[in-house]
Structures are given as structure tokens and as C-alpha cells.
Design a protein around this motif. Structure first.
Motif, mmCIF file in Angstrom:
data_model
loop_
_atom_site.group_PDB
_atom_site.id
_atom_site.type_symbol
_atom_site.label_atom_id
_atom_site.label_comp_id
_atom_site.label_asym_id
_atom_site.label_seq_id
_atom_site.Cartn_x
_atom_site.Cartn_y
_atom_site.Cartn_z
ATOM 1 N N LEU A 144 0.870 -1.081 -0.066
ATOM 2 C CA LEU A 144 -0.270 -0.100 0.155
ATOM 3 C C LEU A 144 0.897 1.072 0.022
ATOM 4 N N VAL A 145 0.864 2.020 -0.910
ATOM 5 C CA VAL A 145 1.815 3.287 -1.058
ATOM 6 C C VAL A 145 1.059 4.590 -1.173
ATOM 7 N N GLY A 146 1.922 5.751 -1.174
ATOM 8 C CA GLY A 146 1.220 6.989 -1.341
ATOM 9 C C GLY A 146 0.409 7.411 -2.469
ATOM 10 N N GLY A 147 1.189 7.377 -3.454
ATOM 11 C CA GLY A 147 0.586 7.875 -4.702
ATOM 12 C C GLY A 147 1.301 7.292 -5.812
ATOM 13 N N GLN A 148 1.164 7.663 -7.076
ATOM 14 C CA GLN A 148 1.728 7.507 -8.414
ATOM 15 C C GLN A 148 3.307 7.182 -8.514
ATOM 16 N N PRO A 149 3.939 8.127 -7.826
ATOM 17 C CA PRO A 149 5.478 7.911 -7.766
ATOM 18 C C PRO A 149 5.787 6.694 -7.053
ATOM 19 N N HIS A 150 5.417 6.449 -5.659
ATOM 20 C CA HIS A 150 5.686 5.392 -5.051
ATOM 21 C C HIS A 150 5.296 4.151 -5.752
ATOM 22 N N LYS A 151 4.457 4.287 -6.372
ATOM 23 C CA LYS A 151 4.154 2.901 -7.349
ATOM 24 C C LYS A 151 4.967 2.407 -8.216
ATOM 25 N N ARG A 152 5.274 3.675 -8.926
ATOM 26 C CA ARG A 152 6.445 3.596 -10.063
ATOM 27 C C ARG A 152 7.450 2.858 -9.518
ATOM 28 N N LEU A 180 -3.194 1.797 -3.655
ATOM 29 C CA LEU A 180 -2.994 3.247 -3.441
ATOM 30 C C LEU A 180 -3.734 3.770 -2.048
ATOM 31 N N GLY A 181 -3.281 4.648 -1.402
ATOM 32 C CA GLY A 181 -4.045 5.183 -0.313
ATOM 33 C C GLY A 181 -3.470 5.294 1.088
ATOM 34 N N TYR A 182 -1.888 5.100 0.892
ATOM 35 C CA TYR A 182 -1.540 4.997 2.424
ATOM 36 C C TYR A 182 -1.331 6.509 3.069
ATOM 37 N N ASP A 183 -1.055 7.416 2.323
ATOM 38 C CA ASP A 183 -0.694 8.919 2.845
ATOM 39 C C ASP A 183 -1.954 9.774 2.853
ATOM 40 N N TRP A 218 6.620 12.273 1.091
ATOM 41 C CA TRP A 218 5.081 12.493 0.747
ATOM 42 C C TRP A 218 5.045 14.047 0.998
ATOM 43 N N GLY A 219 4.738 14.325 2.292
ATOM 44 C CA GLY A 219 4.449 15.805 2.918
ATOM 45 C C GLY A 219 2.907 15.813 3.415
ATOM 46 N N PHE A 278 -7.411 5.179 2.477
ATOM 47 C CA PHE A 278 -6.733 4.226 3.158
ATOM 48 C C PHE A 278 -7.203 2.851 3.316
ATOM 49 N N SER A 279 -8.365 2.899 4.122
ATOM 50 C CA SER A 279 -8.954 1.465 4.225
ATOM 51 C C SER A 279 -9.239 0.714 3.158
#
Length: 376
Positions: A148-156, A170-173, A285-286, A362-363
Motif C-alpha cells: 500500500l503506497v502513497g501515490g503514483q511516484p511510489h507505485k512506479r 494506493l491510499g497510504y498517505d 510525501w508531505g 486508506f481502508s
């Protein structure tokens, strides 16, 4: 049969709690038991004051008699493994792989053949990379059942390391958006009686705060008395250096340093700021950008922040900038404090967009990751 899931993180802060509690309630309907494990109740790096005992979801602290930084590793490791043996979860969601204790949790999953879900907010360019470390990381990442990652850059980045794309969700952050909603906080008294830019950071090198002060000094030089003030919340090792820079630019009356504030103490600043700025040179992330958007603020965000691609819609809810280009940020500050943009419309766009990044998101992502992990 009850399915037990634990989510391990270093220390449960406000946004960790918001995610966990939402997941707890959502998964309960599926007869899944969710509980949290944290390495320590206290952490010097993030001195949150959260009473986890008030949470409806069970949270277990591995260490509760000292800060995480002062905990002896052997003791931490022994107690973590003991707690995993006692609670015997059917799946474990593990925050990152950098800490040896998180790797220990992954090894526990490997030994007992329990699905391990990687929680990651790492991007390819958030720090310098070396080929041999990437090889080790690739070997490790491939042995998690899902992520489970924050967004697109993290998935790539995880795909580049070798994890299958369909195993990454997606949905971690996310943060508890409702806490910051303008309708909830607008009646709070304003900390300043004039317009201001808001920035919230730890005072450390990667947050790029001397750059922000230089850009603000240039901005103020252009507008003089018509310029907005700058509120810089936070604390850390660079405080004396930043204070000296403020004095050198003679900006003591216009730049405000209220110190490190707990979440509730930050709300008046979110409620009355005119624009939020985040200048990090490196940032996984931020989450403070999520908070600002949830408060209905337009945002100026460094393009090196991991959240930029997913959260900032250029010209709609804010703008991105190169965190090495002082003139570019200065120009954007001038733009935001002029009548060239409609701050109210931009703030509304922030508020609408951030609803896509909620504890529900996230869930949903976590449930998808678990379902994938237990069926593959």
C-alpha cells in the motif's frame, strides 16, 4: 473464523490513528480484527501528545518507558517478536523496510508464513541511490505479498524494484480530513490580525527553510508594507540558524515562529492562513499538505515532494515550483497575494480534491492489498 490484522509503525501520531480507527470500523463488518503495534509510545523526532488508550482500536506499545531513540535495539526486537507471537496476527502491514525492527517483523511473517503488506511512501528520487542498495531492496521488496503506497511516484518505484503492478495499491498517505474542515475551525480566534503565508516543518536541512526565508525576503522587498506575513511553525536543530537569518534580513516583525505545536494548536493557523507553502528539497510525501488542503487552503508545493503529483492540480488548487529557484517561489508568492488569482476558488478546489485522499481511501486500499496477499 476471525481474521486478525496488525499494522506496525514507529509511533502512532494523529494521522496514523485516523487511518487505523477508520480501518478498524470498516473491517469489523467483515469480521476482521484490526489492532495497532507501535515500536514506542514516545518519539523525540515527533513529540506528539496522543492518548492511544482513548482509541476504540487496540494499540499496543512495544516500548513505553522511554523514547524510541533511547530504546535498546535487542530489547525492542525481543519485545516486538514476543508481542507478535502473543497476538498471532493472520497478516501484518509493515511501515517501510529501513528500520531493522520493521525487517524483524517481516522475518516473523516469513517464518510463520503470514502475509506481509509493505506500507511505503518512498520514491525513486527522494534521496541518492546506490546500485548495490537497490539490488538488496529489490530482493526484499519482491518478498512482500502486496504493498500500500502513497501515490503514483511510489507505485512506479516499487514496480521498478520488481513488485508486480497488480500487487500495489494506493491510499497510504492520508490524514483525518474532517479535523481540519473549514466549517469546523473557522470560528477559532486568529493568531494574527493580518494576512499570512503558513509553513509547518521540522527545522531540518531537507525542509529547505533558508530557501523559504530568502524567497520571502525578496517577496517583501517588492511589496513592502503590502506584503503578507509568514508564519513558520515547528522546531528543530536549525532554529538558531533560521533566527539569525531572519534578523539579518530585518524581518523579525513579519516572520513568526510559534514553535512546535500539537495538532489542535495548529488549527487556528490553518483556519486563518491565506496560502500554504511547502519547500522541501527531499520529501517522501508531505502530509502537512494534506492538512492544509483539508483546511481549504491554496498550496505552493515543491515539485520534489512525493505528494506533488497526486495532490497539486497546477493552477487549480495551487502551483508547484523548483525548490532551488528562489525567483520562481518569490513570483508565486507575489501572484498569490495579488488579485491575479481567486484564493477562495483555489481553496475550495483544494478541499474538494483532498476528499479523494481520506481514511476511507486508506481502508479501501489496505483491504485490497490484504485480499491480494491472501489469494496470491
Amino acid at each position: 473464523m476471525l481474521f486478525k490484522l496488525t499494522k506496525i509503525c514507529a509511533n502512532y501520531g494523529p494521522y496514523h490513528l485516523a487511518r487505523l480507527e477508520y480501518a478498524y470500523n470498516k473491517f469489523k463488518a467483515k469480521e476482521w480484527e484490526v489492532f495497532g503495534l507501535e515500536l514506542a509510545r514516545y518519539e523525540e523526532e515527533y513529540p506528539w501528545q496522543i492518548q492511544v488508550t482513548k482509541s476504540q482500536c487496540k494499540i499496543i506499545s512495544v516500548i513505553n518507558d522511554c523514547t524510541l531513540e533511547k530504546a535498546k535495539f535487542i530489547r525492542l526486537l525481543y519485545k516486538l517478536i514476543s508481542l507478535l507471537n502473543q497476538t498471532s496476527p493472520d497478516a501484518v502491514a509493515i511501515s517501510g523496510y529501513a528500520r531493522p525492527s520493521m525487517l524483524s517483523a517481516w522475518l516473523w511473517c516469513l517464518w510463520y508464513r503470514k502475509p506481509a503488506i509493505l506500507l511505503s511512501e518512498t520514491t525513486e528520487d527522494d534521496e541518492p541511490r546506490s546500485w548495490w542498495k537497490e539490488k538488496i531492496k529489490s530482493w526484499l521488496v519482491k518478498r512482500y505479498q502486496a504493498a500500500l503506497v502513497g501515490g503514483q511516484p511510489h507505485k512506479r518505484y516499487l514496480i521498478k524494484l520488481g513488485m508486480p503492478a497488480d500487487a500495489i495499491f494506493l491510499g497510504y498517505d492520508v490524514v483525518g480530513n474532517h479535523v481540519f474542515h473549514p466549517e469546523r475551525i473557522k470560528s477559532l480566534p486568529s493568531p494574527l490580525n493580518k494576512p499570512f503565508f503558513l509553513a509547518i516543518n521540522r527545522f531540518i536541512t531537507k525542509k529547505n527553510l533558508p530557501f523559504l526565508l530568502s524567497a520571502y525576503a525578496a517577496y517583501r522587498q517588492v511589496l513592502g508594507d503590502k506584503a503578507w506575513d509568514l508564519v513558520l511553525c515547528g522546531d528543530g536543530e536549525l532554529r538558531l540558524q533560521l533566527e539569525a537569518k531572519i534578523v539579518a534580513h530585518q524581518l523579525q516583525d513579519y516572520i513568526h515562529l510559534p514553535g512546535f505545536l500539537q495538532q489542535e494548536q495548529l488549527l487556528p493557523y490553518f483556519a486563518h492562513a491565506n496560502c500554504f507553502i511547502h519547500t522541501s528539497i527531499q520529501e517522501q510525501w508531505g502530509l502537512v499538505v494534506n492538512e492544509a488542503m483539508a483546511a481549504g487552503l491554496p498550496v505552493l508545493v515543491s515539485k520534489r515532494c512525493g505528494c506533488f503529483e497526486d495532490l497539486v492540480i497546477e493552477g487549480v488548487n495551487g502551483f508547484g515550483f523548483d525548490p532551488t529557484d528562489i525567483e520562481q517561489l518569490t513570483a508565486l508568492m507575489l501572484k498569490m497575494s495579488s488579485e491575479e488569482v481567486n484564493l477562495k476558488v483555489m481553496g475550495k478546489a483544494s478541499l474538494e480534491h483532498i476528499q479523494n485522499f481520506s481514511p476511507a481511501y486508506f481502508s479501501d486500499g489496505l483491504m485490497q492489498a490484504i485480499n491480494y496477499a491472501i489469494t496470491h
